[in-house]
Design a protein around this motif. Structure first.
Motif, short mmCIF file in Angstrom:
data_model
loop_
_atom_site.label_atom_id
_atom_site.label_comp_id
_atom_site.label_asym_id
_atom_site.label_seq_id
_atom_site.Cartn_x
_atom_site.Cartn_y
_atom_site.Cartn_z
N PHE A 167 1.83 5.45 -0.87
CA PHE A 167 1.22 6.77 -0.82
C PHE A 167 2.26 7.83 -1.19
O PHE A 167 3.46 7.65 -0.97
N TYR A 187 0.89 -1.16 0.00
CA TYR A 187 0.00 0.00 0.00
C TYR A 187 0.93 1.21 0.00
O TYR A 187 1.65 1.44 0.97
N PHE A 203 -2.34 14.69 1.39
CA PHE A 203 -2.38 13.44 0.67
C PHE A 203 -2.52 13.73 -0.84
O PHE A 203 -3.37 14.52 -1.24
N TYR A 225 1.82 -3.87 11.84
CA TYR A 225 0.67 -3.49 12.64
C TYR A 225 -0.62 -3.88 11.92
O TYR A 225 -0.68 -3.87 10.69
N PHE A 249 7.15 6.71 6.54
CA PHE A 249 7.47 7.77 5.59
C PHE A 249 8.92 7.68 5.14
O PHE A 249 9.81 7.32 5.91
N SER A 270 -3.36 -2.17 12.00
CA SER A 270 -4.06 -0.99 11.51
C SER A 270 -3.51 -0.57 10.15
O SER A 270 -2.31 -0.41 9.97
N ALA A 271 -4.44 -0.36 9.23
CA ALA A 271 -4.02 0.10 7.91
C ALA A 271 -3.44 1.50 7.97
O ALA A 271 -2.77 1.93 7.05
N SER A 272 -3.70 2.21 9.05
CA SER A 272 -3.24 3.60 9.14
C SER A 272 -1.84 3.74 9.71
O SER A 272 -1.38 4.84 9.92
N LYS A 273 -1.16 2.65 9.98
CA LYS A 273 0.23 2.73 10.42
C LYS A 273 1.11 2.72 9.17
O LYS A 273 1.19 1.72 8.46
N ILE A 274 1.69 3.85 8.89
CA ILE A 274 2.50 3.94 7.68
C ILE A 274 3.90 4.47 8.00
O ILE A 274 4.11 5.13 9.02
N LYS A 286 -2.57 7.37 -3.95
CA LYS A 286 -2.23 6.08 -3.35
C LYS A 286 -2.31 4.99 -4.40
O LYS A 286 -3.04 5.10 -5.39
N ILE A 319 -3.13 0.87 -4.22
CA ILE A 319 -3.51 -0.28 -3.40
C ILE A 319 -3.50 -1.54 -4.26
O ILE A 319 -2.89 -2.54 -3.92
#
Lengths: 116, 117
Positions: free
Chosen positions: A34, A32, A46, A98, A106, A100-104, A49, A51
């Motif tokens: 971004f 995934y 943002f 993780y 950078f 959670s999909a929101s752990k990214i 992205k 996916i």
């Protein structure tokens, strides 16, 4: 290992020319990916992205990015640069350690400078 | 996308003092995160702000230094305690959702730029 690399600290392009900001990734799961942009004294915005699906994804402000699985790359592109595109650009990847999909994670960022 | 407001936008602080940064979102969000961006650097995740429970801190960050509150699904605070010049950074609030099908993009506030003298 989950990581993303931006090999260029700075990219300089003349206005009207095409631009490319490079990003390569390393993930243990599905990538995934971004792109974010940070204008001076602002937060991150943002841009786009990837996916799944079409390898060429389109985002805000005329930017697009090409996903290349064999080269593990996700380069940001724009056909014709504007002076207003001058900013700091971050590539990011989902951290599959993780749930959670929101752990990214950078990248280090690339400063794009467009000269008139 | 959610509208995220951070206060203060910038501040100059004295060594040894503490400062609390507020993050207000215009809609309920599942996930709220606090990031630090040191001068000329990328973003580093400090912690996940959990609604109604203690925050989850990343390696290298501790609750005593960066206490976080999240009383509801639209608000969070980050306190930078006993500040030193090394804490001079931009602190960013970000939000995401863990809804089914969420693909993980985050949205950010404008950041709070702290300078510690």
């Amino acid at each position: 290992a989950q990581s993303v690399a931006q090999p260029e600290d700075q990219v300089n392009v003349a206005e009207g020319n095409p631009l490319t900001v490079k990003c390569t990734y390393s993930v243990s799961g599905n990538p995934y990916l971004f792109w974010y942009v940070q204008y001076p004294n602002r937060g991150l915005q943002f841009l786009l992205k990837y996916i799944t699906g079409d390898n060429l994804v389109k985002g805000s402000y005329g930017f697009e990015a090409e996903f290349n699985k064999s080269q593990t790359s996700f380069h940001l592109k724009k056909p014709s640069a504007l002076v207003s595109d001058s900013a700091l650009y971050f590539c990011a990847v989902r951290d599959w350690r993780y749930s959670s999909a929101s752990k990214i994670i950078f990248g280090s960022g690339t400063r794009l400078s467009i000269r008139p | 996308s959610a509208v995220i407001s951070q206060k203060p936008s910038r501040d100059i602080c004295q060594r040894g003092t503490s400062l609390t940064i507020q993050c207000q979102v215009d809609s309920q969000v599942t996930m709220m995160f606090w990031y630090r961006q040191q001068p000329g650097q990328s973003l580093t995740l400090i912690a996940t702000a959990n609604q109604g429970s203690e925050a989850t801190y990343e390696s290298g960050f501790v609750i005593d230094k960066f206490p976080i509150s999240r009383p509801n699904l639209t608000f969070s605070t980050l306190t930078v305690s006993n500040m030193s010049p090394e804490d001079s950074s931009i602190y960013l609030c970000s939000v995401g959702n863990s809804n089914p099908g969420n693909t993980g993009e985050l949205f950010f506030g404008e950041g709070s730029r702290l300078t510690v003298l």
